[in-house]
Structures are given as C-alpha cells and as structure tokens.
Motif scaffolding. Structure first.
Motif: not given
Length: 375
Positions: A291-298
């Motif tokens: 979820r975090f990577r989908l939303l932020t790219g990192r």
C-alpha cells in the motif's frame, strides 16, 4: 481487525466520506450524517505518507454504525517548547477529539504529555524513546526506550564486532543524553573501555571533532547517540582517517535514502539500530509495504510503520469502545493484560511496563539497507 486486501484504487479511497485529513485547518465532512458520532485523532507528527496510508485503510474497513473516524494532521517540525505548546493547544481545541498520536521527539513528547493528561486525552507516542515517558498515566509509547536501545548497541559492539575500546559521540538533548547513558552503562557492565566522550550539536564541526577524538585514541567502534545528518557526517570524517573503525547509531539517524547519499562510500561503515524494517515484515507488514509503495513510490521506513501502527491501534480502540477518551485510555492500558495485544505492522503492541519490542541492526549495501542482526 480484518485482514486487508491489496487491490483497489487508493486515491478513490481518500475521497470516501469516512475520513478527512487536514494540515492545521479544520475541514468538516460535509457528507457525514449529522447524527452519526465522530471521533477525531489528532496526529502531531511528520510522516504524511504514513498518515495517508492509514487514512485509506480506515476508509476501506469502516463499518455501518461505527463512529466516523477523522484524522487531523499537523506535520510542522517542533524546534522549541513554545511551538510544542502551541501545537498541543491547537489539537486540544479540535471538536470531537478523542486521542493524539505524536510528538516526534522525546523532548516535545514530554512537554506536551502534561497538557494532554490534564485534558484527559490519551497520547500514543510512535517514536520518542525517553524512559521518562514510561509509566506516565495516559501516555502510550510504542518504541523501545533509550536504555534498551543503548544496551542493544553496546551488546552488538561487544559481541558481534568484538570491540574492547569505544568512543561515544552524543547530541546535547534528551535523546542524546538518554541514549549515551544506556550505551555507557552497558559498556561498563560488559567491560568495554570508553576512551572518549564527545558532545556535538547541529552547528558542530564534526570533521574537526572526529579528527581530535581519533588523535586522543583510536577505538574499535564509535557509538553516535545522534541524528541525521550528524551521524553520517561523522562516518565520512572517521572513514577518511581510520577505515577499520565502525560507527553504531540509533534510530534518530534513520533517514533513508538521504543518509546514504550524504555519507557516500562511508555509509557501509555504519550500523543502525531500528525498530522495524521491510526485511522482517510478516503478512500484514507486506500488505502495508504494498500500500505504501503504491501511494508514495518508495519503501516505508521504521518511522512510517510506527506512525501507522500508532494510528491504527487507536482506531481499533475507538471501534471497540466508542469515541470516549476514558474508555479508549482504558482499552489501551489493558492490551496484553486481560485483552490480547494489537497485531501491528511492527509486531504485537501492548503497553505493559516490562513488554519487549523488537530492535534490529541494519547496514547499507549497494545503496540499500538490510537487516544484519536480529536477536
């Protein structure tokens, strides 16, 4: 708490009526039913990405009949006690406030805790490590304290790196003093000689101070009870003069990828203690990472994971007992005592005085960090 799927459009979730996020400005939910109870969680912290992920998960898992849970986010830095008081006063004035997640640092958390206690508002502290928060009524710290982290650093130096001589650099604030105390006390217990102790601050000439310390005596390791960027500047200065000396530092220095870029080749000489890392993620942690990577790219950091967990354990309390400050406080107090701990991304969460929370050692390799030691 139900397991969460990874599919779905997170951006559309952010527009659902269950939750709103604002920075410093109260923004009402125009589409909420007026008769539906509301519960506000004040988030007085940085890490806006973790707040956005929590916001999306709260929206996705909301059930009919539950209170509408709102996050109000103040992400300003806290350079002074005066601003800490102003931030606390701002959040205490929010309508329907039930709990607060914050503050970033040990000093600001201690300063604000008294105000929240007087108002009967529980304070859930994601990352502050001062032992002085332990046992304060209505205060719930997630991170291991400086005494535990300091002992961990000293034990790693002695047992994993075979160090017999050490120097200690420390920042002159609550974090630096607390971590230094934990490190030095454990070195004494283990029979490791502390040959130098060097106070530093953000305006220090770290290069000159490193050179002077090494001239007084060369240690096997240097423990830096400091933050970014001082730890990484110290690593660069030490590696220019003594390539076999290793640097150990605490969670305050974990600011990736900026830290690795700042230290350059010297980054590989640094061992960093952290309270979570993607390498050790379980199934719920993998969902959070996705979820975090989908939303932020990192990749999420330990701070991101702790802020997320602090918000979500508070959400679980509100959903279980309603938007009542006393009941939420009691719910959090009883986690692990007559009530199962909360299964968070960073591990099982409860607030018993003798609870154990994970501490890991990471090191960089080819511009990435990985766990190299897990007790």
């Amino acid at each position: 708490m139900p397991r969460l799927g990874v599919a779905g459009n997170l951006q559309s979730m952010l527009r659902r009526r269950w939750i709103v996020i604002a920075t410093l400005v109260w923004t009402p939910l125009l589409s909420c039913d007026r008769g539906q109870p509301r519960a506000v969680i004040g988030v007085v912290f940085g890490s806006p990405e973790a707040v956005r992920v929590a916001q999306a998960v709260i929206a996705e898992t909301a059930q009919e009949g539950e209170p509408v849970i709102l996050l109000q986010h103040d992400q300003r830095a806290t350079p002074s006690p005066d601003l800490t008081f102003r931030r606390a006063e701002w959040v205490l004035a929010l309508p329907d406030l039930v709990a607060v997640v914050g503050h970033e640092a040990s000093g600001s958390s201690l300063t604000a805790a008294a105000l929240y206690h007087d108002a009967g508002v529980p304070l859930i502290v994601p990352t502050a490590t001062t032992p002085l928060l332990k046992g304060k009524p209505g205060v719930f710290p997630l991170a291991p304290n400086d005494s535990l982290q300091g002992a961990f650093l000293a034990q790693f130096a002695a047992h994993q790196l075979d160090a017999s001589r050490a120097s200690v650099f420390f920042v002159t604030d609550e974090y630096g003093y607390g971590l230094r105390r934990g490190v030095v006390e454990e070195f004494v217990r283990l029979g490791v000689e502390v040959i130098d102790e060097v106070p530093i601050n953000t305006s220090s000439n770290v290069d000159a101070m490193a050179a002077a310390s090494l001239a007084r005596g060369k240690p096997d390791v240097i423990v830096a009870a400091a933050r970014y960027p001082e730890v990484w500047d110290l690593a660069r200065a030490v590696q220019a003069r003594a390539r076999d000396v290793r640097i150990l530092a605490g969670d305050g220095a974990d600011q990736m990828p900026d830290a690795l870029q700042r230290a350059g080749a010297a980054a590989d000489s640094v061992y960093l203690s952290v309270f979570w890392h993607p390498d050790v993620a379980d199934s719920s942690g993998l969902v959070f990472i996705h979820r975090f990577r989908l939303l932020t790219g990192r990749q999420p950091s330990a701070v991101d994971a702790l802020v997320y967990d602090a918000i979500m354990v508070t959400v679980a309390a509100i959903r279980a007992v309603g938007p009542d400050r006393r009941r939420v406080t009691r719910y959090l107090e009883r986690l692990g005592v007559g009530r199962p701990g909360y299964e968070g991304v960073t591990g099982e969460i409860d607030f018993r005085p003798m609870r154990s929370r994970p501490i890991l050692m990471i090191q960089s390799h080819q511009e990435e960090t990985h766990v190299v030691y897990q007790p």
